[in-house]
Design an enzyme around this catalytic site. Structure first.
Site, PDB file in Angstrom:
ATOM      1  N   LYS A 110       0.796  -1.195   0.000  1.00 32.31           N
ATOM      2  CA  LYS A 110       0.000   0.000   0.000  1.00 32.31           C
ATOM      3  C   LYS A 110       0.848   1.272   0.000  1.00 32.31           C
ATOM      4  O   LYS A 110       0.397   2.351  -0.390  1.00 32.31           O
ATOM      5  CB  LYS A 110      -0.874   0.027   1.277  1.00 32.31           C
ATOM      6  CG  LYS A 110      -1.788  -1.141   1.463  1.00 32.31           C
ATOM      7  CD  LYS A 110      -2.429  -1.054   2.857  1.00 32.31           C
ATOM      8  CE  LYS A 110      -3.139  -2.327   3.205  1.00 32.31           C
ATOM      9  NZ  LYS A 110      -3.522  -2.346   4.633  1.00 32.31           N
ATOM     10  N   GLY A 111       2.087   1.148   0.472  1.00 34.21           N
ATOM     11  CA  GLY A 111       2.898   2.326   0.811  1.00 34.21           C
ATOM     12  C   GLY A 111       3.132   3.326  -0.303  1.00 34.21           C
ATOM     13  O   GLY A 111       3.248   4.517  -0.058  1.00 34.21           O
TER      14      GLY A 111
ATOM     15  N   GLU B 114       7.943   2.222  -5.907  1.00 31.89           N
ATOM     16  CA  GLU B 114       8.045   1.759  -4.517  1.00 31.89           C
ATOM     17  C   GLU B 114       8.008   2.937  -3.548  1.00 31.89           C
ATOM     18  O   GLU B 114       8.377   4.058  -3.928  1.00 31.89           O
ATOM     19  CB  GLU B 114       9.387   1.028  -4.324  1.00 31.89           C
ATOM     20  CG  GLU B 114       9.299  -0.491  -4.375  1.00 31.89           C
ATOM     21  CD  GLU B 114       8.707  -1.094  -3.103  1.00 31.89           C
ATOM     22  OE1 GLU B 114       7.953  -0.415  -2.388  1.00 31.89           O
ATOM     23  OE2 GLU B 114       8.999  -2.274  -2.835  1.00 31.89           O
ATOM     24  N   ASP B 115       7.608   2.678  -2.300  1.00 30.63           N
ATOM     25  CA  ASP B 115       7.679   3.731  -1.288  1.00 30.63           C
ATOM     26  C   ASP B 115       9.103   3.857  -0.756  1.00 30.63           C
ATOM     27  O   ASP B 115       9.645   4.946  -0.643  1.00 30.63           O
ATOM     28  CB  ASP B 115       6.677   3.472  -0.141  1.00 30.63           C
ATOM     29  CG  ASP B 115       6.825   2.102   0.512  1.00 30.63           C
ATOM     30  OD1 ASP B 115       7.617   1.262   0.028  1.00 30.63           O
ATOM     31  OD2 ASP B 115       6.130   1.859   1.519  1.00 30.63           O
TER      32      ASP B 115
ATOM     33  N   ASP C 167      14.657  -0.690   1.536  1.00 28.04           N
ATOM     34  CA  ASP C 167      15.390  -0.816   2.803  1.00 28.04           C
ATOM     35  C   ASP C 167      16.404  -1.962   2.635  1.00 28.04           C
ATOM     36  O   ASP C 167      17.510  -1.747   2.152  1.00 28.04           O
ATOM     37  CB  ASP C 167      14.350  -1.064   3.905  1.00 28.04           C
ATOM     38  CG  ASP C 167      14.919  -1.183   5.294  1.00 28.04           C
ATOM     39  OD1 ASP C 167      16.096  -0.891   5.485  1.00 28.04           O
ATOM     40  OD2 ASP C 167      14.173  -1.569   6.215  1.00 28.04           O
TER      41      ASP C 167
ATOM     42  N   LYS D  43      17.342   3.501   1.383  1.00 23.46           N
ATOM     43  CA  LYS D  43      18.322   3.374   2.477  1.00 23.46           C
ATOM     44  C   LYS D  43      19.483   2.519   1.982  1.00 23.46           C
ATOM     45  O   LYS D  43      19.524   1.319   2.254  1.00 23.46           O
ATOM     46  CB  LYS D  43      17.671   2.680   3.694  1.00 23.46           C
ATOM     47  CG  LYS D  43      16.489   3.404   4.321  1.00 23.46           C
ATOM     48  CD  LYS D  43      15.955   2.598   5.527  1.00 23.46           C
ATOM     49  CE  LYS D  43      14.709   3.161   6.118  1.00 23.46           C
ATOM     50  NZ  LYS D  43      14.068   2.271   7.127  1.00 23.46           N
TER      51      LYS D  43
ATOM     52  N   VAL E 264      10.679   5.800   9.122  1.00 21.25           N
ATOM     53  CA  VAL E 264       9.870   6.981   8.789  1.00 21.25           C
ATOM     54  C   VAL E 264       8.416   6.605   8.497  1.00 21.25           C
ATOM     55  O   VAL E 264       8.108   5.452   8.176  1.00 21.25           O
ATOM     56  CB  VAL E 264      10.478   7.746   7.588  1.00 21.25           C
ATOM     57  CG1 VAL E 264      11.848   8.300   7.928  1.00 21.25           C
ATOM     58  CG2 VAL E 264      10.556   6.860   6.347  1.00 21.25           C
TER      59      VAL E 264
ATOM     60  N   ASP F 131       3.490   3.726   6.739  1.00 20.47           N
ATOM     61  CA  ASP F 131       2.755   3.507   7.987  1.00 20.47           C
ATOM     62  C   ASP F 131       3.637   3.008   9.120  1.00 20.47           C
ATOM     63  O   ASP F 131       4.775   2.570   8.904  1.00 20.47           O
ATOM     64  CB  ASP F 131       1.658   2.454   7.756  1.00 20.47           C
ATOM     65  CG  ASP F 131       2.245   1.057   7.599  1.00 20.47           C
ATOM     66  OD1 ASP F 131       3.207   0.891   6.811  1.00 20.47           O
ATOM     67  OD2 ASP F 131       1.776   0.120   8.276  1.00 20.47           O
TER      68      ASP F 131
ATOM     69  N   ARG G  24      -0.386   6.905   7.520  1.00 17.31           N
ATOM     70  CA  ARG G  24      -0.200   6.988   6.057  1.00 17.31           C
ATOM     71  C   ARG G  24      -0.686   8.330   5.507  1.00 17.31           C
ATOM     72  O   ARG G  24      -0.180   8.832   4.517  1.00 17.31           O
ATOM     73  CB  ARG G  24      -0.988   5.885   5.347  1.00 17.31           C
ATOM     74  CG  ARG G  24      -0.452   4.480   5.560  1.00 17.31           C
ATOM     75  CD  ARG G  24      -1.113   3.531   4.568  1.00 17.31           C
ATOM     76  NE  ARG G  24      -0.980   2.144   4.971  1.00 17.31           N
ATOM     77  CZ  ARG G  24       0.072   1.364   4.693  1.00 17.31           C
ATOM     78  NH1 ARG G  24       1.091   1.839   4.036  1.00 17.31           N
ATOM     79  NH2 ARG G  24       0.095   0.110   5.085  1.00 17.31           N
TER      80      ARG G  24
END
Ligand code: 5GP
Length: 177
Positions: A43-44, A98-99, A102, A130, A153, A159, A165
């Site tokens: 969902k991000g 993508e959000d 990582d 990151k 974050v 979220d 969100r």
């Protein structure tokens, strides 16, 4: 919009929109003459996705794919498909939206999946990246807006256990329960 001392703003709505505009212009230039399919990773990435595609001046198409791997503030590495591809990616130039990248495990999973579904080409745009956290090899983040170290974050689609969100900015959590 909510506000609390639980978090502090890292990137304002204005800073985000400026970066999104720049990314849209770059993608428009790089994909000139093509009609890429923009793949939103739910969902991000949904807020970033909606803003980004409106800054791209190309005949694009939209597709959606849902995965989950996080619990709280930890990447579990146990990736599940929560929503399969809405439409076929076969022979298409796919831009994965993508959000955040990582460990890179989610992105590696997505790319392998798209390859298995015979996408013609795959590029990646992420809101956040990151680089110090990456655990996989051969993962390329072609475009990103902001680089982070290892902070957790929230906001602008990201979220903490499904909360926050809706914030229009990106913030760092100050206290995690
Ligand atoms: P990776 O598989 O690269 O370790 O993690 C990717 C996913 O983990 C992201 O799509 C996002 O859902 C989640 N994630 C990673 N870092 C953060 C973070 O700092 N904040 C939030 N809210 N989610 C994160």
């Amino acid at each position: 919009m909510s506000s609390t001392s639980q978090f502090s703003t890292l990137y304002s709505a204005e800073q985000i929109q400026k970066k999104v505009k720049d990314l849209g212009a770059k993608i428009t230039k790089d994909f000139k003459g093509k009609a890429p399919e923009m793949l939103c990773i739910l969902k991000g990435a949904s807020f970033f996705y909606a803003d980004l595609i409106r800054e791209i001046n190309l005949p694009l198409s939209c597709n959606f794919f849902g995965i989950s791997s996080y619990s709280g503030t930890k990447s579990t590495g146990n990736i599940k498909i929560t929503l399969d591809l809405i439409s076929s990616v076969k022979d298409k130039d796919i831009i994965v939206v993508e959000d955040i990248v990582d460990t890179g495990l989610s992105l590696e999973f997505i790319i392998d999946y798209l390859k298995s579904k015979k996408a013609k080409s795959i590029k990646v745009v992420s809101l956040l990246y990151k680089p110090g956290q990456i655990k996989v090899k051969n993962i390329n983040v072609d475009y990103y807006a902001f680089e982070l170290t290892n902070q957790f974050v929230i906001g602008y689609g990201l979220d903490y256990n499904e909360a926050w969100r809706e914030l229009p900015f990106i913030a760092q959590m100050n206290s995690l329960n």
